[in-house]
Design a protein around this motif. Structure first.
Motif, mmCIF file in Angstrom:
data_model
loop_
_atom_site.group_PDB
_atom_site.id
_atom_site.type_symbol
_atom_site.label_atom_id
_atom_site.label_comp_id
_atom_site.label_asym_id
_atom_site.label_seq_id
_atom_site.Cartn_x
_atom_site.Cartn_y
_atom_site.Cartn_z
ATOM 1 N N PRO A 13 0.928 -1.150 0.085
ATOM 2 C CA PRO A 13 -0.056 -0.132 0.003
ATOM 3 C C PRO A 13 0.803 1.251 -0.100
ATOM 4 N N LEU A 14 0.269 2.315 -0.517
ATOM 5 C CA LEU A 14 0.871 3.753 -0.649
ATOM 6 C C LEU A 14 1.077 3.987 0.743
ATOM 7 N N LEU A 15 1.825 4.728 1.281
ATOM 8 C CA LEU A 15 1.674 5.730 2.330
ATOM 9 C C LEU A 15 0.660 6.453 2.578
ATOM 10 N N PRO A 16 0.057 6.532 3.815
ATOM 11 C CA PRO A 16 -1.132 7.339 3.872
ATOM 12 C C PRO A 16 -1.128 8.635 3.387
ATOM 13 N N GLU A 17 -0.002 9.266 3.673
ATOM 14 C CA GLU A 17 -0.040 10.814 2.902
ATOM 15 C C GLU A 17 -0.231 10.795 1.312
ATOM 16 N N ASP A 18 0.515 9.864 0.835
ATOM 17 C CA ASP A 18 0.393 9.622 -0.760
ATOM 18 C C ASP A 18 -1.048 9.241 -1.074
ATOM 19 N N ALA A 19 -1.554 8.414 -0.375
ATOM 20 C CA ALA A 19 -2.913 7.994 -0.716
ATOM 21 C C ALA A 19 -3.926 9.132 -0.700
ATOM 22 N N GLU A 20 -3.694 9.856 0.520
ATOM 23 C CA GLU A 20 -4.607 10.968 0.731
ATOM 24 C C GLU A 20 -4.597 11.852 -0.375
ATOM 25 N N ALA A 24 -9.008 9.576 -5.272
ATOM 26 C CA ALA A 24 -10.059 10.351 -5.804
ATOM 27 C C ALA A 24 -10.560 11.821 -5.571
ATOM 28 N N ALA A 25 -10.343 11.935 -4.111
ATOM 29 C CA ALA A 25 -10.635 13.065 -3.345
ATOM 30 C C ALA A 25 -9.591 14.284 -3.838
ATOM 31 N N GLY A 26 -8.369 13.938 -3.996
ATOM 32 C CA GLY A 26 -7.593 14.810 -4.382
ATOM 33 C C GLY A 26 -7.638 15.256 -5.880
ATOM 34 N N ALA A 27 -7.913 14.514 -6.579
ATOM 35 C CA ALA A 27 -8.318 14.626 -8.101
ATOM 36 C C ALA A 27 -9.521 15.651 -8.124
ATOM 37 N N ALA A 29 -10.623 17.633 -6.011
ATOM 38 C CA ALA A 29 -10.223 18.952 -5.229
ATOM 39 C C ALA A 29 -9.551 19.952 -6.413
ATOM 40 N N VAL A 30 -8.731 19.236 -7.098
ATOM 41 C CA VAL A 30 -8.045 19.927 -8.349
ATOM 42 C C VAL A 30 -8.928 20.236 -9.366
ATOM 43 N N GLU A 31 -9.600 19.477 -9.737
ATOM 44 C CA GLU A 31 -10.865 19.650 -10.748
ATOM 45 C C GLU A 31 -11.942 20.818 -10.231
ATOM 46 N N SER A 32 -12.131 20.833 -9.092
ATOM 47 C CA SER A 32 -13.028 21.902 -8.794
ATOM 48 C C SER A 32 -12.259 23.271 -8.686
ATOM 49 N N GLN A 33 -10.899 23.258 -8.464
ATOM 50 C CA GLN A 33 -10.316 24.610 -8.712
ATOM 51 C C GLN A 33 -10.061 24.846 -10.195
ATOM 52 N N VAL A 205 1.649 19.222 -6.339
ATOM 53 C CA VAL A 205 1.916 19.371 -7.844
ATOM 54 C C VAL A 205 1.562 18.108 -8.307
ATOM 55 N N MET A 206 2.011 16.965 -7.770
ATOM 56 C CA MET A 206 1.545 15.607 -8.248
ATOM 57 C C MET A 206 -0.005 15.388 -8.188
ATOM 58 N N GLN A 207 -0.621 16.065 -7.146
ATOM 59 C CA GLN A 207 -2.005 15.841 -6.940
ATOM 60 C C GLN A 207 -2.715 16.696 -8.094
ATOM 61 N N GLY A 208 -2.124 17.628 -8.634
ATOM 62 C CA GLY A 208 -2.779 18.477 -9.757
ATOM 63 C C GLY A 208 -2.681 17.563 -11.037
ATOM 64 N N TYR A 209 -1.849 16.769 -11.012
ATOM 65 C CA TYR A 209 -1.649 15.931 -12.370
ATOM 66 C C TYR A 209 -2.768 15.012 -12.411
ATOM 67 N N THR A 210 -3.296 14.336 -11.112
ATOM 68 C CA THR A 210 -4.397 13.289 -11.021
ATOM 69 C C THR A 210 -5.631 13.698 -11.986
ATOM 70 N N ALA A 211 -5.761 15.082 -11.889
ATOM 71 C CA ALA A 211 -6.881 15.506 -12.793
ATOM 72 C C ALA A 211 -7.092 14.917 -14.095
#
Length: 401
Positions: A13-20, A24-27, A29-33, A205-211
């Protein structure tokens, strides 16, 4: 070169901070912005059936980030997203209340942003994104570029009002210089690579790319079985791999991380079993991937969710640029910069090698997803490599005399 991931952390499993950050929730948040941006649009996902038939696989789908937010690169999703987020966080702190994206252009928030300077090192695309984000919020930007960055790419950043600072050496040297100067001046570093003690912002920054992955999953009739993505310091590859793994779980696709042979920092790290610096030699034509030290956050993610690592030669990348510009059959034309088609180059190399095909279980039922990470962000270089020094209209891009 090719190797399967044999790291002890593989498929853990990914580390909790990377998974968070990268789920889906991170992506969302990006799309909302980014939906608040004037030039927001979902980038196209193209099917390449003629190429798939040639490679003996079921389907090839390419997400074309050459149209992203007016910057011509997936990087538009990272740096500018983080700049806006950091301004909203600082405004919330200074104003003593939660500040929403809807307040971004209010006098109070712009006054906060006007006292902030955002900096980064760049090969070209990330710096444009940070500079664009700073201009959007009314902040300052200081962008560090190394000697290998073309004048055309520097001009493309400077047009957003950024202060351009030359740094000697490679991209990695410019990263160190940006961190040093920014610490002295109190600037906020928005880097797409990480180092010990500096992980949150590269993670965002990587979270941004998940969009782009979230968009692609909605565009596909069914998820891919295989994904090939180019590396660089690792931000885009780790974001894509992590999002697929988190959203699809056990049904996630086989993920292959693709490095330039001349700047194979993630491949060499996978071979060593730990982050290592690749040998610095002749620069690769894949200028946006000309990186020799992997992001530590990207490494810890890819060591878990990448299934294989491979390298491609410069000639492979240029061949893909030309194939996408002049496709076979009814495949659409896709404009890919020098680094844009590196993941697709990896697929083509893998599909032509029976041993690699077998190891990856690539066959006639495989559905492969790749990302064109940039369009012709250096038009003169694109014309040289694809049109023999002439633009697509046939007019020479080379100076007279």
């Amino acid at each position: 070169m090719f190797l399967l991931n044999t790291h002890p952390d593989h498929r853990k499993p990914l580390l909790p901070e990377d998974a968070e950050t990268l789920g889906a929730a991170g992506a969302a948040a990006v799309e909302s912005q980014i939906r608040q941006r004037e030039n927001y649009a979902v980038t196209p996902l193209h099917d390449l059936p003629a190429l798939a038939a040639e490679l003996g696989i079921g389907a090839v789908s390419i997400k074309d980030e050459g149209h992203r937010l007016g910057l011509g690169s997936f990087k538009a999703l990272g740096g500018s997203y983080v700049v806006v987020r950091l301004v909203l966080e600082e405004a919330s702190r200074q104003l003593g209340r939660a500040v929403d994206i809807a307040e971004l252009q209010t006098p109070e928030v712009r006054a906060v942003a006007g006292r902030m300077t955002f900096s980064c090192a760049t090969d070209g695309n990330h710096g444009r994104s940070v500079a664009q984000g700073a201009q959007l919020v009314g902040a300052q930007a200081a962008i560090f570029v190394h000697s290998g960055v073309s004048e055309e790419r520097i001009a493309a950043i400077a047009r957003f009002g950024a202060t351009m600072i030359r740094a000697e050496g490679t991209y990695d040297d410019s990263v160190a210089e940006a961190a040093r100067v920014s610490a002295e001046k109190g600037w906020s570093v928005v880097s797409d690579t990480s180092w010990p003690g500096y992980e949150r912002i590269p993670g965002l920054v990587m979270q941004g790319y998940t969009a782009l992955v979230a968009e692609a999953l909605r565009q596909m009739p069914e998820p891919p079985t295989h994904v090939f993505v180019q590396v660089g310091v690792g931000g885009i590859a780790s974001a894509v791999a992590a999002h697929f793994a988190l959203v699809l779980g056990e049904k996630r696709p086989v993920f292959v991380a693709v490095d330039p042979a001349r700047a194979a920092c993630m491949f060499e790290s996978a071979r060593a079993g730990e982050p290592v610096k690749a040998e610095v030699g002749e620069p690769t034509v894949m200028a946006m991937l000309d990186c020799y030290e992997p992001s530590l956050v990207a490494w810890r993610i890819l060591s878990r969710v990448a299934d294989a690592f491979m390298t491609v030669e410069d000639a492979d990348a240029v061949a893909v640029m030309n194939r996408l510009a002049r496709p076979a059959g009814h495949d659409p034309v896709v404009v890919a910069g020098e680094s844009g088609g590196a993941g697709l180059a990896g697929l083509i190399v893998a599909a032509a090698d029976p041993a690699i095909r077998s190891k990856l279980a690539l066959d006639a039922t495989s559905r492969v997803f790749v990302v064109n990470t940039e369009g012709a962000t250096d038009p003169a270089r694109y014309a040289e490599l694809v049109h023999g020094g002439r633009s697509a209209s046939g007019v020479s891009s080379k100076p007279a005399g």
